[in-house]
Design a protein around this motif. Sequence first.
Motif, short mmCIF file in Angstrom:
data_model
loop_
_atom_site.label_atom_id
_atom_site.label_comp_id
_atom_site.label_asym_id
_atom_site.label_seq_id
_atom_site.Cartn_x
_atom_site.Cartn_y
_atom_site.Cartn_z
N ILE A 105 -6.00 2.14 -6.23
CA ILE A 105 -4.96 2.59 -7.40
C ILE A 105 -4.41 1.16 -7.82
O ILE A 105 -4.30 1.01 -9.10
CB ILE A 105 -3.65 3.12 -6.82
CG1 ILE A 105 -4.03 4.50 -6.35
CG2 ILE A 105 -2.51 3.40 -7.83
CD1 ILE A 105 -3.11 5.28 -5.28
N ALA A 106 -4.43 0.34 -7.12
CA ALA A 106 -4.14 -1.19 -7.58
C ALA A 106 -5.02 -1.96 -8.61
O ALA A 106 -4.63 -2.51 -9.31
CB ALA A 106 -3.82 -2.26 -6.52
N SER A 107 -6.23 -1.62 -8.34
CA SER A 107 -7.42 -1.95 -9.16
C SER A 107 -7.54 -1.29 -10.47
O SER A 107 -8.22 -1.64 -11.30
CB SER A 107 -8.76 -1.97 -8.53
OG SER A 107 -9.14 -0.74 -8.10
N LEU A 108 -7.00 -0.09 -10.77
CA LEU A 108 -7.05 0.50 -11.89
C LEU A 108 -6.56 -0.17 -13.11
O LEU A 108 -7.45 0.08 -14.20
CB LEU A 108 -5.94 1.89 -11.88
CG LEU A 108 -6.63 3.10 -11.10
CD1 LEU A 108 -5.56 4.02 -11.20
CD2 LEU A 108 -7.88 3.35 -11.63
N PRO A 109 -5.54 -0.98 -13.22
CA PRO A 109 -5.31 -1.85 -14.41
C PRO A 109 -6.60 -2.78 -14.74
O PRO A 109 -6.75 -3.12 -16.28
CB PRO A 109 -4.02 -2.49 -14.00
CG PRO A 109 -3.17 -1.98 -13.07
CD PRO A 109 -4.74 -1.33 -12.08
N LEU A 110 -7.32 -3.25 -14.03
CA LEU A 110 -8.50 -4.21 -13.93
C LEU A 110 -9.33 -3.29 -14.94
O LEU A 110 -10.22 -3.85 -15.65
CB LEU A 110 -8.92 -4.41 -13.02
CG LEU A 110 -8.08 -5.57 -12.06
CD1 LEU A 110 -8.89 -6.06 -10.73
CD2 LEU A 110 -7.71 -6.78 -13.06
N TYR A 111 -9.67 -1.74 -14.76
CA TYR A 111 -10.44 -0.96 -15.46
C TYR A 111 -10.11 -1.04 -16.80
O TYR A 111 -11.06 -0.59 -17.51
CB TYR A 111 -10.78 0.20 -14.71
CG TYR A 111 -11.48 0.25 -13.50
CD1 TYR A 111 -13.08 0.03 -13.37
CD2 TYR A 111 -10.91 -0.17 -12.26
CE1 TYR A 111 -13.78 0.21 -12.35
CE2 TYR A 111 -11.72 0.01 -11.21
CZ TYR A 111 -13.15 -0.11 -11.08
OH TYR A 111 -13.88 -0.05 -10.16
N SER A 112 -8.93 -1.42 -17.03
CA SER A 112 -8.64 -0.98 -18.50
C SER A 112 -9.42 -2.15 -19.58
O SER A 112 -9.67 -2.10 -20.85
CB SER A 112 -6.99 -1.47 -18.80
OG SER A 112 -6.76 -2.84 -18.36
N ILE A 113 -9.88 -3.35 -18.90
CA ILE A 113 -10.70 -4.01 -19.38
C ILE A 113 -12.00 -3.57 -20.15
O ILE A 113 -12.53 -3.89 -21.08
CB ILE A 113 -10.98 -5.57 -18.49
CG1 ILE A 113 -9.94 -6.25 -18.01
CG2 ILE A 113 -12.12 -6.37 -19.30
CD1 ILE A 113 -9.97 -7.24 -17.12
N VAL A 114 -12.49 -2.63 -19.22
CA VAL A 114 -13.78 -2.07 -19.45
C VAL A 114 -13.47 -0.99 -20.66
O VAL A 114 -14.07 -0.92 -21.69
CB VAL A 114 -14.22 -1.22 -18.42
CG1 VAL A 114 -15.47 -0.34 -18.67
CG2 VAL A 114 -14.56 -1.83 -17.25
N PHE A 115 -12.30 -0.05 -20.63
CA PHE A 115 -11.90 0.62 -21.69
C PHE A 115 -11.67 -0.13 -23.13
O PHE A 115 -11.85 0.57 -24.23
CB PHE A 115 -10.69 1.50 -21.43
CG PHE A 115 -10.94 2.46 -20.31
CD1 PHE A 115 -11.98 3.74 -20.44
CD2 PHE A 115 -10.63 2.51 -19.07
CE1 PHE A 115 -12.45 4.57 -19.48
CE2 PHE A 115 -10.95 3.28 -17.93
CZ PHE A 115 -11.80 4.53 -18.37
N LEU A 116 -11.12 -1.30 -22.83
CA LEU A 116 -11.22 -2.16 -24.14
C LEU A 116 -12.41 -2.41 -24.95
O LEU A 116 -12.21 -2.35 -26.10
CB LEU A 116 -10.35 -3.72 -23.52
CG LEU A 116 -10.10 -4.44 -24.66
CD1 LEU A 116 -8.98 -3.90 -25.56
CD2 LEU A 116 -9.44 -5.64 -24.05
#
Length: 284
Positions: A127-138
């Motif tokens: 769950i804590a790593s989910l914000p890092l995946y926002s880089i992918v969606f960016l």
Amino acid sequence: MKSIWINPVLNKEIKLRFRSFKSFLGVFFYLLAIGGIAIGFILLNTIFSYSSTFIFRPEQSRTMFMVLSFVQMALVLFMTPGLTSGVISGERERQTLNILLTTPQSSTSIILSKLFSSIAYLLLMMIASLPLYSIVFLFGGVSPSLLFITFGLYLVTMLTIGSIGVLFSTIIRKTIVATIITYGITLFITAGTAFITLFAVQFISYQSANQTSVFPYITSMFNPFIILFNAFEEGMATEINRISGIEFPMTAAFIISFLLISFLCLFISIKKLRPDKKVKKGAA
């Protein structure tokens, strides 16, 4: 039913695991490593690349997502046995298991509490790593459905490997032995099935182009890395389906088989937790 999910055993285990400073330090360094991989991948494909344009394309973003997903899957397979293979045997070695069994908590409640409290730390990392995946969606290239499928595979994998660890922790008295066996099974599920699948595919292709065998399908559907790769590239699954002659989706077969293994392991653990109470004949 409420006592199974909300009980003193689960509350104690959760508090012991999350009150430690080492737990939060582990999450910090894990996020630091994942973030470093993501940023390093972007830099290698933009600033430090031989291309004259510093543009991070969607296909590169998809590749970065694959790298992060495989790293997290490796983390799940590496950490889950260590977190679960000593939950019962550790209580037995500390001579606190008998005290735990005298409490009003049922065997089901104890086993499930030990399992969920053990994998809760991994869930926190996911769950804590989910914000890092926002880089992918960016940068695009990955759909939200693919993200949900990936994290669903994480959850099924950690639940099954955790159930196997709890099983051996219950039936084996020594934690070190239970841990070694659990890691051995995890290694076979990953490296062993991958090698067998590759060998079987090469052997069948060498024998005859039209020959079919279900063996590659059976071995590959138990490998989390093959299933995860299939979520990104369906070419491998298509080839295995052609060789085996089975059209059933491999991901669905993986989920069903792993959930059945998890249920069986938990069922045996619950039955073996408390010793059999046999009343001798002629006893008053």
